[in-house]
Design a protein around this motif. Structure first.
Motif, PDB file in Angstrom:
ATOM      1  N   ALA A  94      14.377 -45.429 -10.702  1.00  0.00           N
ATOM      2  CA  ALA A  94      13.893 -44.396  -9.780  1.00  0.00           C
ATOM      3  C   ALA A  94      14.072 -43.014 -10.393  1.00  0.00           C
ATOM      4  N   ASP A  95      15.217 -42.813 -11.070  1.00  0.00           N
ATOM      5  CA  ASP A  95      15.462 -41.532 -11.725  1.00  0.00           C
ATOM      6  C   ASP A  95      14.444 -41.292 -12.835  1.00  0.00           C
ATOM      7  N   ALA A  96      14.152 -42.382 -13.593  1.00  0.00           N
ATOM      8  CA  ALA A  96      13.165 -42.260 -14.663  1.00  0.00           C
ATOM      9  C   ALA A  96      11.777 -41.955 -14.108  1.00  0.00           C
ATOM     10  N   GLU A  97      11.444 -42.588 -12.979  1.00  0.00           N
ATOM     11  CA  GLU A  97      10.152 -42.336 -12.329  1.00  0.00           C
ATOM     12  C   GLU A  97      10.044 -40.873 -11.899  1.00  0.00           C
ATOM     13  N   SER A  98      11.161 -40.362 -11.322  1.00  0.00           N
ATOM     14  CA  SER A  98      11.173 -38.970 -10.879  1.00  0.00           C
ATOM     15  C   SER A  98      10.993 -38.023 -12.063  1.00  0.00           C
ATOM     16  N   LYS A  99      11.735 -38.316 -13.152  1.00  0.00           N
ATOM     17  CA  LYS A  99      11.610 -37.473 -14.345  1.00  0.00           C
ATOM     18  C   LYS A  99      10.204 -37.560 -14.928  1.00  0.00           C
ATOM     19  N   LYS A 100       9.654 -38.779 -14.877  1.00  0.00           N
ATOM     20  CA  LYS A 100       8.299 -38.968 -15.406  1.00  0.00           C
ATOM     21  C   LYS A 100       7.295 -38.113 -14.631  1.00  0.00           C
ATOM     22  N   LEU A 101       7.408 -38.135 -13.293  1.00  0.00           N
ATOM     23  CA  LEU A 101       6.495 -37.340 -12.466  1.00  0.00           C
ATOM     24  C   LEU A 101       6.644 -35.858 -12.753  1.00  0.00           C
ATOM     25  N   ASN A 102       7.924 -35.431 -12.905  1.00  0.00           N
ATOM     26  CA  ASN A 102       8.153 -34.008 -13.205  1.00  0.00           C
ATOM     27  C   ASN A 102       7.555 -33.631 -14.552  1.00  0.00           C
ATOM     28  N   LEU A 103       7.729 -34.535 -15.528  1.00  0.00           N
ATOM     29  CA  LEU A 103       7.182 -34.258 -16.850  1.00  0.00           C
ATOM     30  C   LEU A 103       5.654 -34.261 -16.832  1.00  0.00           C
ATOM     31  N   MET A 104       5.065 -35.194 -16.077  1.00  0.00           N
ATOM     32  CA  MET A 104       3.607 -35.233 -15.973  1.00  0.00           C
ATOM     33  C   MET A 104       3.078 -33.964 -15.324  1.00  0.00           C
ATOM     34  N   ASP A 105       3.809 -33.495 -14.313  1.00  0.00           N
ATOM     35  CA  ASP A 105       3.428 -32.253 -13.654  1.00  0.00           C
ATOM     36  C   ASP A 105       3.512 -31.088 -14.637  1.00  0.00           C
ATOM     37  N   ALA A 106       4.591 -31.096 -15.436  1.00  0.00           N
ATOM     38  CA  ALA A 106       4.758 -30.032 -16.432  1.00  0.00           C
ATOM     39  C   ALA A 106       3.658 -30.095 -17.484  1.00  0.00           C
ATOM     40  N   VAL A 107       3.265 -31.327 -17.864  1.00  0.00           N
ATOM     41  CA  VAL A 107       2.197 -31.489 -18.842  1.00  0.00           C
ATOM     42  C   VAL A 107       0.888 -30.936 -18.300  1.00  0.00           C
ATOM     43  N   GLU A 108       0.595 -31.248 -17.035  1.00  0.00           N
ATOM     44  CA  GLU A 108      -0.635 -30.747 -16.423  1.00  0.00           C
ATOM     45  C   GLU A 108      -0.652 -29.229 -16.414  1.00  0.00           C
ATOM     46  N   LYS A 109       0.479 -28.638 -16.084  1.00  0.00           N
ATOM     47  CA  LYS A 109       0.554 -27.169 -16.071  1.00  0.00           C
ATOM     48  C   LYS A 109       0.400 -26.614 -17.485  1.00  0.00           C
ATOM     49  N   ALA A 110       0.953 -27.392 -18.463  1.00  0.00           N
ATOM     50  CA  ALA A 110       0.877 -26.928 -19.852  1.00  0.00           C
ATOM     51  C   ALA A 110      -0.552 -26.991 -20.390  1.00  0.00           C
ATOM     52  N   LYS A 111      -1.416 -27.789 -19.750  1.00  0.00           N
ATOM     53  CA  LYS A 111      -2.794 -27.921 -20.219  1.00  0.00           C
ATOM     54  C   LYS A 111      -3.662 -26.719 -19.845  1.00  0.00           C
ATOM     55  N   VAL A 112      -3.161 -25.915 -18.898  1.00  0.00           N
ATOM     56  CA  VAL A 112      -3.929 -24.752 -18.461  1.00  0.00           C
ATOM     57  C   VAL A 112      -4.202 -23.856 -19.665  1.00  0.00           C
ATOM     58  N   GLY A 113      -5.474 -23.605 -19.919  1.00  0.00           N
ATOM     59  CA  GLY A 113      -5.834 -22.794 -21.073  1.00  0.00           C
ATOM     60  C   GLY A 113      -5.865 -23.596 -22.361  1.00  0.00           C
ATOM     61  N   LYS A 114      -5.372 -24.835 -22.295  1.00  0.00           N
ATOM     62  CA  LYS A 114      -5.357 -25.743 -23.458  1.00  0.00           C
ATOM     63  C   LYS A 114      -4.662 -25.138 -24.669  1.00  0.00           C
ATOM     64  N   GLU A 115      -3.657 -24.340 -24.398  1.00  0.00           N
ATOM     65  CA  GLU A 115      -2.928 -23.750 -25.508  1.00  0.00           C
ATOM     66  C   GLU A 115      -1.979 -24.778 -26.133  1.00  0.00           C
ATOM     67  N   GLU A 116      -1.943 -24.814 -27.448  1.00  0.00           N
ATOM     68  CA  GLU A 116      -0.974 -25.645 -28.160  1.00  0.00           C
ATOM     69  C   GLU A 116       0.335 -24.868 -28.275  1.00  0.00           C
ATOM     70  N   SER A 117       1.458 -25.558 -27.977  1.00  0.00           N
ATOM     71  CA  SER A 117       2.745 -24.865 -28.059  1.00  0.00           C
ATOM     72  C   SER A 117       3.842 -25.880 -28.374  1.00  0.00           C
TER      73      SER A 117
END
Length: 205
Positions: A94-117
């Motif tokens: 469950a903890d891994a699932e929660s972290k996964k969702l948070n990371l996926m959310d962060a990835v989606e936000k990181a895609k804004v502008g499609k900047e590589e970082s």
């Protein structure tokens, strides 16, 4: 007839735990090598290896009394140990699932502008690691469920039903062969060859 395939490691582990649960007694290694081969089809040469893996996983208890080493495992303790392990794995999952969702959310936000970082690459790397950990824990969780007494009992019932069905069909074949021999005076070998019936066909014990 094809050569019978040997038991897998997990099947040997399951059968040995089933043996302990059925006997509810204490055994020395030599006794286990003899009885597990006779009653569970586990070759005596592999008993020690399988037993060691079960002891290492905390599923079988062992103690030295004098010069003798004894092994045992009771369903009650096994169930408690499995429940604790499963609860721990489910909490970590469950903890891994929660972290996964948070990371996926962060990835989606990181895609804004499609900047590589560097941050984006790090997040993707961590996401991949968490997915691998999730897969590993799911496999380990399933492994412990296979040794659950309820699952073992269900497998025993399914095996019994399959065996009875097999013997019914074998009985039908024998009855049909008997009728053909009486009706048409055919030799049994001719009937077997014509209908591709194995010469050593017999009831399951």
């Amino acid at each position: 007839m094809s050569k019978r395939k040997g038991l897998s490691v997990e099947e040997k582990r399951r059968r040995m735990m089933e043996f302990f649960f059925e006997k509810k007694d204490f055994f020395q290694l030599k006794e286990l090598e003899r009885q597990c081969q006779k009653e569970k089809g586990i070759t005596s040469m592999s008993v020690k290896e399988i037993l060691t893996s079960l002891v290492d996983d905390g599923m079988v208890d062992t103690d030295k009394i004098g010069t003798s080493v004894y092994f045992w495992a009771f369903p009650s303790k096994a169930s408690q140990n499995r429940k604790r392990k499963i609860d721990d794995l489910e909490a970590r999952l469950a903890d891994a699932e929660s972290k996964k969702l948070n990371l996926m959310d962060a990835v989606e936000k990181a895609k804004v502008g499609k900047e590589e970082s560097d941050d984006r690459d790090e997040i993707l790397s961590r996401l991949s690691e968490m997915q691998g950990e999730k897969t590993r824990m799911e496999a380990e969780l399933e492994r412990y469920r296979e040794c659950d007494p309820d699952v073992i009992e269900e497998l025993k019932q399914e095996t019994k039903i399959a065996k009875e069905a097999g013997n019914r069909w074998t009985d039908n074949i024998f009855s049909t062969k008997s009728w053909i021999k009486k009706k048409f005076c055919f030799e049994e070998s001719v009937i077997n060859k014509q209908f591709e019936i194995p010469e050593d066909l017999d009831y399951l014990e």
